[in-house]
Design an enzyme around this catalytic site. Structure first.
Site, short mmCIF file in Angstrom:
data_model
loop_
_atom_site.label_atom_id
_atom_site.label_comp_id
_atom_site.label_asym_id
_atom_site.label_seq_id
_atom_site.Cartn_x
_atom_site.Cartn_y
_atom_site.Cartn_z
N ASN A 155 0.81 -1.22 0.00
CA ASN A 155 0.00 0.00 0.00
C ASN A 155 0.84 1.27 0.00
OD1 ASN A 155 -2.27 -1.49 -0.25
ND2 ASN A 155 -2.84 -1.42 1.91
N ASP A 185 -10.38 -4.82 -3.54
CA ASP A 185 -11.18 -5.84 -2.87
C ASP A 185 -12.60 -5.35 -2.60
OD1 ASP A 185 -9.04 -7.52 -2.89
OD2 ASP A 185 -8.33 -6.86 -0.92
N1 EPU Z 1 -14.36 6.55 1.81
C1 EPU Z 1 -15.44 7.27 1.34
N2 EPU Z 1 -15.26 8.08 0.25
C2 EPU Z 1 -14.05 8.20 -0.38
C3 EPU Z 1 -12.94 7.46 0.12
C4 EPU Z 1 -13.14 6.63 1.23
O1 EPU Z 1 -16.54 7.19 1.89
O2 EPU Z 1 -13.94 8.96 -1.35
C5 EPU Z 1 -14.55 5.65 2.97
C6 EPU Z 1 -14.43 4.18 2.57
O3 EPU Z 1 -15.63 3.68 2.01
C7 EPU Z 1 -14.06 3.52 3.88
C8 EPU Z 1 -13.22 4.59 4.57
O4 EPU Z 1 -13.50 5.83 3.91
O5 EPU Z 1 -15.21 3.27 4.65
C9 EPU Z 1 -11.73 4.35 4.53
O6 EPU Z 1 -11.30 4.12 3.19
P1 EPU Z 1 -9.85 4.55 2.68
O7 EPU Z 1 -10.01 5.55 1.60
O8 EPU Z 1 -9.02 4.92 3.87
O9 EPU Z 1 -9.31 3.20 2.07
P2 EPU Z 1 -8.54 2.98 0.69
O10 EPU Z 1 -7.60 4.10 0.46
O11 EPU Z 1 -9.52 2.62 -0.36
C10 EPU Z 1 -6.47 1.77 1.70
C11 EPU Z 1 -5.81 0.44 1.48
C12 EPU Z 1 -6.65 -0.66 2.13
C13 EPU Z 1 -6.79 -0.35 3.61
C14 EPU Z 1 -7.42 1.05 3.79
C15 EPU Z 1 -7.51 1.47 5.25
C16 EPU Z 1 -4.66 0.74 -0.60
C17 EPU Z 1 -4.54 0.38 -2.03
N3 EPU Z 1 -5.67 0.19 0.07
O12 EPU Z 1 -7.73 1.68 1.03
O13 EPU Z 1 -5.92 -1.87 1.96
O14 EPU Z 1 -7.60 -1.31 4.21
O15 EPU Z 1 -6.62 2.03 3.09
O16 EPU Z 1 -6.26 1.48 5.87
O17 EPU Z 1 -3.84 1.49 -0.06
C18 EPU Z 1 -5.63 -4.16 1.62
O18 EPU Z 1 -4.42 -3.93 1.48
O19 EPU Z 1 -6.10 -5.33 1.73
C19 EPU Z 1 -6.56 -3.05 1.64
C20 EPU Z 1 -7.86 -3.18 1.41
#
Ligand code: EPU
Length: 435
Positions: A25, A118
């Site tokens: 990540n 995912d």
């Molecule tokens: N959210 C919104 N709107 C947005 C963006 C996020 O509502 O525009 C919400 C999401 O739906 C969620 C929360 O905010 O409920 C947190 O989401 P976040 O944006 O922090 O997650 P992400 O950036 O999509 C990354 C990692 C994930 C990890 C999360 C939390 C990457 C590629 N993915 O996801 O990793 O679980 O941060 O730490 O960096 C994994 O590696 O298995 C994985 C899923």
């Protein structure tokens, strides 16, 4: 849908040494940052995960070259990148939306396909779109992807409704070349984000990390290439520590610093794990068995959501009833079905159990789990829907009675670095088979 499968036979305690590389990540976000430099950047200690290859392919389509020399990636940006990431990358990973702001600053227009990753909730991108719009982009989103134009993005105040990792990264990657100052409030402060901020600073960006989740970015006219070595993946490190504990063995993990694992170590310690922590490695064992626990996932520095899947398997072998409350993603327990098939006694509830009420209280989302331990596990054939499910099913299968077959293991390889070889090296009886 994947086609590869692994057969797992019970093999007793897992013991040995595992070295983790840089985190999945972080690496892909560094690759996007490298697009912004005038000159090549090198990213050392890069993991060999599917997400890197997908991101490399996307960068190549906009004109960057991406080469791997051993564990080091060299990203050489295009002088004038193409503004379009082809639609064929729709749903492949979470990275396209992070390329939107950078492409706008470099070319004045951009098209990126819709993101995937995912299936752990709806995973909207509204925070990204709102922030870029506030920075001056005209954006339309349709079923084909995201179209945007902007002469040059300008700084603004971005108040994130939730400290989203992706949205914080999106704004950082967009603001470094924007005109003027951007202030992100309620920013995510995960270690991988700080690592990205440090890399951007090396590239010549003006970035200040302020108290209270505030990040200030002063846009500059140009950035240059930089070199970095990624810090170890705390998700993988945790997963292998748990693999040792779960099987009554002891895995020594190299390559991930203690400060990335503070909350994980403390959680496992309260469950009865004993740690040996050195600068070079960390290992855990539980000679007196494990006790139940109540844990809730949270943003950093809380217990991270990507640690909960191996933890749930561990809870199934601890004495008593454990509770796990997921507060980051509303649908992160889909993998429980696979664990139930293997005999883990887990029940899901829509209430907020084991902590304060979270954003998902009063909804129907099954986001709390109660786990009965010790559960007797039995071999089964299970499908692996996503990367973290994959690892938790593998370790559960390794302590089950009888043989298991895990189907569609490609998603696991998207996020774990050479998992088969590493698991075999610590004694797991795991073999690739035709499915
Ligand atoms: N959210 C919104 N709107 C947005 C963006 C996020 O509502 O525009 C919400 C999401 O739906 C969620 C929360 O905010 O409920 C947190 O989401 P976040 O944006 O922090 O997650 P992400 O950036 O999509 C990354 C990692 C994930 C990890 C999360 C939390 C990457 C590629 N993915 O996801 O990793 O679980 O941060 O730490 O960096 C994994 O590696 O298995 C994985 C899923």
């Amino acid at each position: 849908m994947g086609t590869r499968a692994w057969r797992i036979d019970p093999a007793g305690p897992l013991r040995g040494d595992v070295t983790v590389r840089g985190s999945k990540n972080a690496v892909t976000k560094h690759m996007v940052a490298a697009m912004l430099g005038r000159g090549p950047s090198t990213i050392a200690n890069a993991p060999r995960v599917g997400d890197v290859e997908i991101t490399a392919q996307m960068l190549r389509t906009v004109g960057c070259s991406v080469d791997r020399d051993g564990d080091t990636l060299v990203v050489d940006p295009a002088a004038t990148p193409a503004p379009t990431v082809p639609q064929s990358f729709t749903g492949r990973n979470r990275i396209p939306v992070l390329m939107l702001g950078p492409l706008l600053n470099l070319t004045g227009e951009a098209f990126v396909p819709l993101v995937g990753g995912d299936q752990i909730g709806p995973r909207p991108i509204d925070f990204h779109i709102q922030a870029l719009t506030a920075m001056g982009a005209q954006i339309t989103v349709d079923e084909g992807g995201i179209h945007a134009t902007a002469r040059r993005l300008h700084g603004t105040r971005v108040a994130l409704p939730y400290p989203s990792v992706g949205a914080t990264e999106s704004v950082m990657l967009s603001a470094v070349l924007a005109e003027g100052r951007t202030v992100i409030t309620n920013a995510a402060i995960e270690p991988e984000i700080l690592e990205l901020a440090l890399f951007l600073q090396r590239m010549g960006a003006g970035i200040q990390l302020q108290p209270d989740r505030r990040i200030l970015i002063d846009g500059v006219e140009r950035l240059h290439g930089a070199r970095t070595r990624l810090a170890g993946d705390r998700l993988e490190a945790f997963s292998y520590l748990v693999a040792g504990l779960l099987t009554g063995g002891q895995v020594r993990v190299h390559g991930c610093a203690q400060d990335r694992l503070v909350t994980a170590i403390e959680t496992l310690r309260t469950m009865g794990a004993r740690f040996e922590i050195e600068d070079e490695h960390i290992s855990a064992s539980a000679p007196d068995g494990l006790r139940s626990a109540a844990v809730h996932t949270d943003t950093h520095p809380g217990f991270m959501t990507d640690w909960q899947q191996p933890l749930l398997v561990l809870m199934s072998q601890a004495r008593g009833l454990s509770v796990l409350h997921e507060t980051v993603f509303e649908n992160r327990f889909a993998y429980v079905r696979a664990l139930q098939q293997l005999g883990c006694e887990i029940e899901l509830f829509p209430m907020c159990l084991g902590g304060n009420a979270c954003r998902f209280h009063d909804t129907n989302h099954l986001h709390s789990a109660v786990v009965h331990g010790p559960s007797k596990l039995v071999g089964a054939e299970v499908h692996v829907p996503d990367v973290r499910t994959g690892f938790s099913s593998v370790i559960a299968a390794s302590i089950a009675d009888g043989q298991s077959v895990l189907l569609d293991v490609e998603s696991l390889e998207r996020g774990y670095d050479e998992p088969l070889a590493r698991l075999q090296s610590i004694g797991m009886a795991i073999t690739p088979v035709e499915s």
